[in-house]
Write a protein that holds these residues in place. Structure first.
Motif, PDB file in Angstrom:
ATOM      1  N   ARG A 140       0.850  -1.188   0.000  1.00  0.00           N
ATOM      2  CA  ARG A 140       0.000   0.000   0.000  1.00  0.00           C
ATOM      3  C   ARG A 140       0.888   1.242   0.000  1.00  0.00           C
ATOM      4  NH1 ARG A 140      -2.687   3.586   3.523  1.00  0.00           N
ATOM      5  NH2 ARG A 140      -4.841   4.068   2.856  1.00  0.00           N
ATOM      6  N   CYS A 190      -8.962   2.828  -1.865  1.00  0.00           N
ATOM      7  CA  CYS A 190      -8.166   3.557  -0.878  1.00  0.00           C
ATOM      8  C   CYS A 190      -7.505   2.593   0.101  1.00  0.00           C
ATOM      9  CB  CYS A 190      -9.051   4.548  -0.131  1.00  0.00           C
ATOM     10  SG  CYS A 190      -9.693   5.896  -1.165  1.00  0.00           S
ATOM     11  N   ASP A 247      -3.973   2.900  -1.369  1.00  0.00           N
ATOM     12  CA  ASP A 247      -3.696   4.274  -0.932  1.00  0.00           C
ATOM     13  C   ASP A 247      -3.860   5.216  -2.135  1.00  0.00           C
ATOM     14  OD1 ASP A 247      -3.046   6.516   0.503  1.00  0.00           O
ATOM     15  OD2 ASP A 247      -0.903   6.089   0.648  1.00  0.00           O
TER      16      ASP A 247
END
Length: 308
Positions: free
Chosen positions: A14, A111, A115
């Protein structure tokens, strides 16, 4: 180096990511314009780039499209996306579960796993009933910490907008100039060389019978000038797409006669780059007439391609 995963939850790292979502079937000039701009912007801030591309195509699920539809295989799509400098490619399955997913839920997953800092595209929408349109996504981005980068993807070719649907229409008409212009490269059909009836060899024009992916859209029936890729080699070739009416064929086949070539290539993969259409498929009065026409076709292919 590009990483490929089969679904969003398979992403293990991420990091700040710029993301583009869509089918990207054909990876045509319009797709390329959006993605090249995204890559450039991401590199300027050292962010990762990701493409989430759906497979099967949503129309296969939503509209239950069953006829040949794709402009290339999924592997070809991934390779072309990687060649644009995309760091992460997610070949996410599109099924009823994904179809019913609400836009906010899907964005939350982007998300969570990626990210996501920027969401890129043209005039697109995502989520159940396409509720996640641009205003919706922009408002949600204010809460989730990403921005929406809507790129004007109206790339033009010969005065008309480039699109996958335009390319499909042109393929069905056998208009390879239009198809290749919109793609920015020759249209490619790949497959393994398999055994056939060996009719071509009996009239002096042996052909390689290609086992193509039956979900890929083929150009209109006819004879085409192509480049045949065999490993690192490239050969001039004449290809017949169609049902071979002179010899009482029925199912559509793709058969390539490689010029100045005489090797056993059964089991090998051929990549056929379609350059131009020579003529429509037709039925001849007999093998002698067919042989004479193939000789004329080969001469025309040689004239068209030898200078390139």
């Amino acid at each position: 180096m590009t990483t490929r995963v089969e679904q969003l939850s398979d992403v293990t790292e991420r990091v700040p990511t710029f993301v583009a979502i869509g089918s990207f079937d054909g990876v045509h000039l319009g797709h390329q314009a959006v993605l090249q701009k995204m890559v450039s912007e991401a590199q300027s801030v050292e962010a990762r780039t990701a493409v989430l591309t759906f497979f099967p195509h949503p129309k296969r699920v939503i509209q239950q499209v069953s006829e040949p539809y794709y402009l290339g295989t999924l592997d070809q799509r991934v390779t072309r996306l990687a060649n644009l400098g995309i760091d992460l490619i997610i070949t996410h399955p599109f099924n009823e579960t994904v179809r019913q997913t609400r836009a906010a839920t899907f964005v939350d997953e982007l998300c969570r796993y990626l990210d996501m800092r920027q969401l890129w595209g043209g005039n697109f929408a995502l989520g159940y009933n396409r509720e996640g349109d641009i205003p919706f996504l922009q408002k949600l981005g204010e809460e989730r910490g990403y921005t929406v980068q809507q790129v004007d993807a109206l790339v033009m070719w010969q005065g008309e907008r480039v699109s996958s649907s335009r390319i499909r229409r042109s393929l069905l008409e056998g208009d390879l100039q239009e198809v290749n212009g919109c793609l920015g490269r020759p249209y490619c059909v790949s497959g393994t060389v398999i055994g056939g009836k060996k009719m071509g060899r009996t009239i002096g024009f042996p052909t390689a019978n290609i086992e193509f992916w039956d979900e890929q859209l083929l150009p209109a029936n006819g004879v085409y000038a192509i480049y045949a890729g065999l490993g690192e080699e490239r050969h001039l070739a004449a290809v017949n797409v169609g049902v071979r009416p002179t010899v009482n064929g029925s199912a559509v086949s793709v058969e390539a006669h490689l010029l100045d070539f005489d090797m056993d290539i059964y089991g090998h993969t051929l990549h056929l780059d379609f350059i131009d259409r020579i003529r429509p498929e037709q039925k001849f009065t007999g093998l002698d007439a067919l042989k004479a026409q193939i000789a004329a076709d080969v001469a025309q292919v040689r004239e068209l391609l030898s200078g390139n």
